[in-house]
Design a protein around this motif. Structure first.
Motif, short mmCIF file in Angstrom:
data_model
loop_
_atom_site.label_atom_id
_atom_site.label_comp_id
_atom_site.label_asym_id
_atom_site.label_seq_id
_atom_site.Cartn_x
_atom_site.Cartn_y
_atom_site.Cartn_z
N ALA A 87 0.87 -1.28 -0.05
CA ALA A 87 0.11 -0.07 -0.12
C ALA A 87 1.02 1.23 0.06
O ALA A 87 0.79 2.15 -0.91
CB ALA A 87 -1.04 -0.06 1.13
N VAL A 88 2.01 1.20 0.63
CA VAL A 88 2.82 2.39 1.03
C VAL A 88 3.28 2.64 -0.37
O VAL A 88 3.75 3.99 -0.88
CB VAL A 88 4.07 1.96 1.93
N SER A 89 3.81 1.59 -1.22
CA SER A 89 4.46 1.75 -2.66
C SER A 89 3.71 2.74 -3.45
O SER A 89 4.11 3.08 -4.21
CB SER A 89 4.95 0.28 -2.96
N ASP B 138 -4.62 -12.57 1.68
CA ASP B 138 -3.97 -13.67 0.92
C ASP B 138 -3.40 -13.58 -0.50
O ASP B 138 -2.88 -14.98 -0.76
CB ASP B 138 -5.16 -14.57 0.78
N ASP B 139 -3.31 -12.76 -1.03
CA ASP B 139 -2.59 -12.40 -2.41
C ASP B 139 -1.40 -11.37 -2.20
O ASP B 139 -1.61 -10.34 -1.67
CB ASP B 139 -3.71 -11.53 -3.11
N LEU B 140 -0.20 -11.98 -2.65
CA LEU B 140 0.88 -11.07 -2.92
C LEU B 140 1.34 -11.34 -4.26
O LEU B 140 1.18 -12.07 -4.96
CB LEU B 140 2.04 -11.98 -1.95
N ILE B 141 1.86 -9.89 -4.71
CA ILE B 141 2.33 -10.13 -6.01
C ILE B 141 3.77 -9.22 -6.17
O ILE B 141 4.00 -8.31 -5.32
CB ILE B 141 1.27 -8.96 -6.97
N ARG B 142 4.52 -9.94 -6.70
CA ARG B 142 5.96 -9.73 -6.61
C ARG B 142 6.36 -9.56 -8.15
O ARG B 142 6.42 -10.27 -9.02
CB ARG B 142 6.83 -10.81 -6.22
N GLY B 143 6.80 -8.29 -8.59
CA GLY B 143 7.28 -7.68 -9.81
C GLY B 143 7.75 -6.67 -9.87
O GLY B 143 8.17 -5.84 -8.93
N GLU B 144 7.88 -5.98 -11.14
CA GLU B 144 8.36 -4.52 -11.21
C GLU B 144 7.82 -3.42 -10.47
O GLU B 144 8.46 -2.70 -9.96
CB GLU B 144 8.41 -4.26 -12.70
N LYS B 145 6.32 -3.60 -10.52
CA LYS B 145 5.29 -2.84 -9.85
C LYS B 145 4.66 -3.72 -9.16
O LYS B 145 4.08 -4.66 -9.19
CB LYS B 145 4.61 -1.90 -10.78
N SER B 146 4.25 -3.00 -7.78
CA SER B 146 3.44 -3.82 -6.94
C SER B 146 1.89 -3.90 -7.27
O SER B 146 1.68 -2.98 -8.17
CB SER B 146 3.31 -3.27 -5.45
N GLY B 147 1.15 -4.65 -7.10
CA GLY B 147 -0.29 -4.72 -7.46
C GLY B 147 -1.18 -3.52 -6.92
O GLY B 147 -1.86 -2.93 -7.83
N ALA C 227 -2.63 3.58 -10.51
CA ALA C 227 -2.38 4.01 -11.79
C ALA C 227 -3.31 3.99 -12.71
O ALA C 227 -3.91 4.90 -13.49
CB ALA C 227 -1.12 3.49 -12.47
N ALA C 228 -4.13 2.81 -12.93
CA ALA C 228 -5.28 2.67 -13.63
C ALA C 228 -6.39 3.50 -13.08
O ALA C 228 -7.27 3.95 -13.98
CB ALA C 228 -5.80 1.24 -13.47
N PHE C 229 -6.73 3.64 -11.76
CA PHE C 229 -7.90 4.57 -11.23
C PHE C 229 -7.41 5.84 -11.47
O PHE C 229 -8.54 6.80 -11.73
CB PHE C 229 -7.72 4.20 -9.72
N GLU D 28 -5.60 -6.81 -15.35
CA GLU D 28 -4.66 -8.05 -15.21
C GLU D 28 -3.30 -7.59 -14.57
O GLU D 28 -2.73 -6.61 -14.97
CB GLU D 28 -4.40 -8.53 -16.72
N MET D 29 -3.19 -8.23 -13.56
CA MET D 29 -1.91 -7.81 -12.89
C MET D 29 -0.83 -8.44 -13.58
O MET D 29 -0.56 -9.55 -14.03
CB MET D 29 -2.01 -8.56 -11.21
N SER D 30 0.30 -7.73 -13.51
CA SER D 30 1.71 -8.17 -13.92
C SER D 30 2.47 -8.59 -13.01
O SER D 30 2.52 -8.05 -11.82
CB SER D 30 2.32 -7.03 -14.72
N GLY D 31 3.35 -9.55 -12.99
CA GLY D 31 4.20 -9.86 -11.77
C GLY D 31 3.67 -11.55 -11.43
O GLY D 31 2.64 -11.94 -11.89
N ASP D 32 4.45 -12.08 -10.44
CA ASP D 32 4.22 -13.31 -10.11
C ASP D 32 3.17 -13.09 -8.64
O ASP D 32 3.47 -12.32 -7.67
CB ASP D 32 5.40 -14.12 -9.63
N ARG D 33 2.05 -13.88 -8.83
CA ARG D 33 1.08 -13.72 -7.97
C ARG D 33 0.92 -15.11 -6.81
O ARG D 33 1.15 -16.24 -7.66
CB ARG D 33 -0.35 -13.70 -8.28
#
Length: 295
Positions: A46-48, A133-142, A148-150, A251-256
């Motif tokens: 969230a802070v990111s 329950d959901d973590l996403i690891r990638g260039e940008k956080s979920g 950004a989309a909002f 659609e999220m980018s990164g590993d979920r």
């Protein structure tokens, strides 16, 4: 409406039954991925995305969450006296991540009910919602991707992931009326459909941007939406779409990782450990040796 998102709700009132007996006396959100509890990853996510204020919805037996993000005078004093500056910095960082408040959900009556507990605190603003329950690891956080989309669309945004045919019946699926790259305008919600019942392979994961209108729908008819008396966010979204509101899925980018699932939790622990400078080489060597015993 203001398109700046500065507040976040993290529902954390569930019992964590899939991890019993480990969660009998501790919150599932406090289970660590290596040495950091899952809920801290969510707060950092969230802070990111520029969030400054976070409301965590807790329940009975969740005091460990509050203690984790609070200052710990005795521990910090001990670390100072023992010149453990690295450990002290880690502890102090946790208690200064964001302005965190708490509200209790007395009885688990659905994710929508948990969100309504924070409505007065949110006010007339959009907010980020991150389930535990959901973590996403990638260039940008979920969270960064959703915010950004909002900022561009100004409508509720649902995080999505593509799933294989055989997994469709295990998840809530959305269909879209139009798509632009990874952004989809939602036209229909389906709860665990059979693969032949829908062409869509986009399933909902626990990250959202919601607007004040979502709270209105949760309050106005949430109790009558389900047979078991629970208030569900998905039901509110479905009614909003039927009434002509625009809702997007991204659609999220990164590993979920699904850390609410035992195997998902193990995968997250391995991958996060592999990515660390202090553990990566050791874990990689260990895995190579273990794999070689099965060859």
């Amino acid at each position: 409406m203001n398109h700046t998102v500065r507040k976040c709700i993290i529902p954390a009132a569930g019992f964590g039954t899939r991890f019993l007996p480990a969660t009998k006396a501790q919150p599932k959100e406090m289970l660590p991925i290596v040495d950091k509890p899952v809920i801290q990853y969510l707060v950092e996510e969230a802070v990111s995305a520029g969030i400054t204020d976070i409301m965590i919805v807790t329940g009975r037996g969740k005091q460990a969450i509050e203690n984790h993000f609070d200052a710990s005078f005795e521990l910090e004093k001990t670390l100072v006296e023992k010149w453990k500056t690295k450990e002290l910095a880690l502890v102090e960082t946790v208690s200064n991540l964001a302005r965190i408040a708490y509200v209790r959900q007395p009885v688990p009556r659905g994710d929508g009910d948990a969100l309504l507990r924070a409505r007065a605190w949110i006010g007339n603003e959009p907010c980020l919602v991150l389930f535990g329950d959901d973590l996403i690891r990638g260039e940008k956080s979920g969270a960064e991707q959703l915010v950004a989309a909002f900022s561009s669309e100004g409508a509720p945004i649902i995080a999505l992931e593509r799933v294989a045919d055989k997994r469709v019946s295990s998840y809530g699926i959305v269909e879209s009326s139009e798509s632009k790259w990874e952004l989809h305008r939602v036209s229909r919600f389906l709860e665990k459909p059979k693969p032949e019942e829908t062409p869509s392979r986009l399933w909902v994961i626990g990250k959202y941007i919601i607007t004040p209108e979502v709270f209105d729908y949760l309050e106005q008819w949430g109790w009558t939406a389900s047979k078991d008396g629970e208030i569900r966010l998905a039901d509110a979204f479905e009614r909003m779409v039927a009434d002509g509101w625009t809702i997007y899925g991204l659609e999220m980018s990164g590993d979920r990782y699904d850390t609410g699932d035992k195997f998902g939790f193990i995968k997250a622990t391995i991958d996060y450990a592999l990515a660390r400078d202090d553990l990566g080489d050791q874990v990689r060597d260990f895995l190579k040796k273990r794999v070689s015993t099965f060859e």
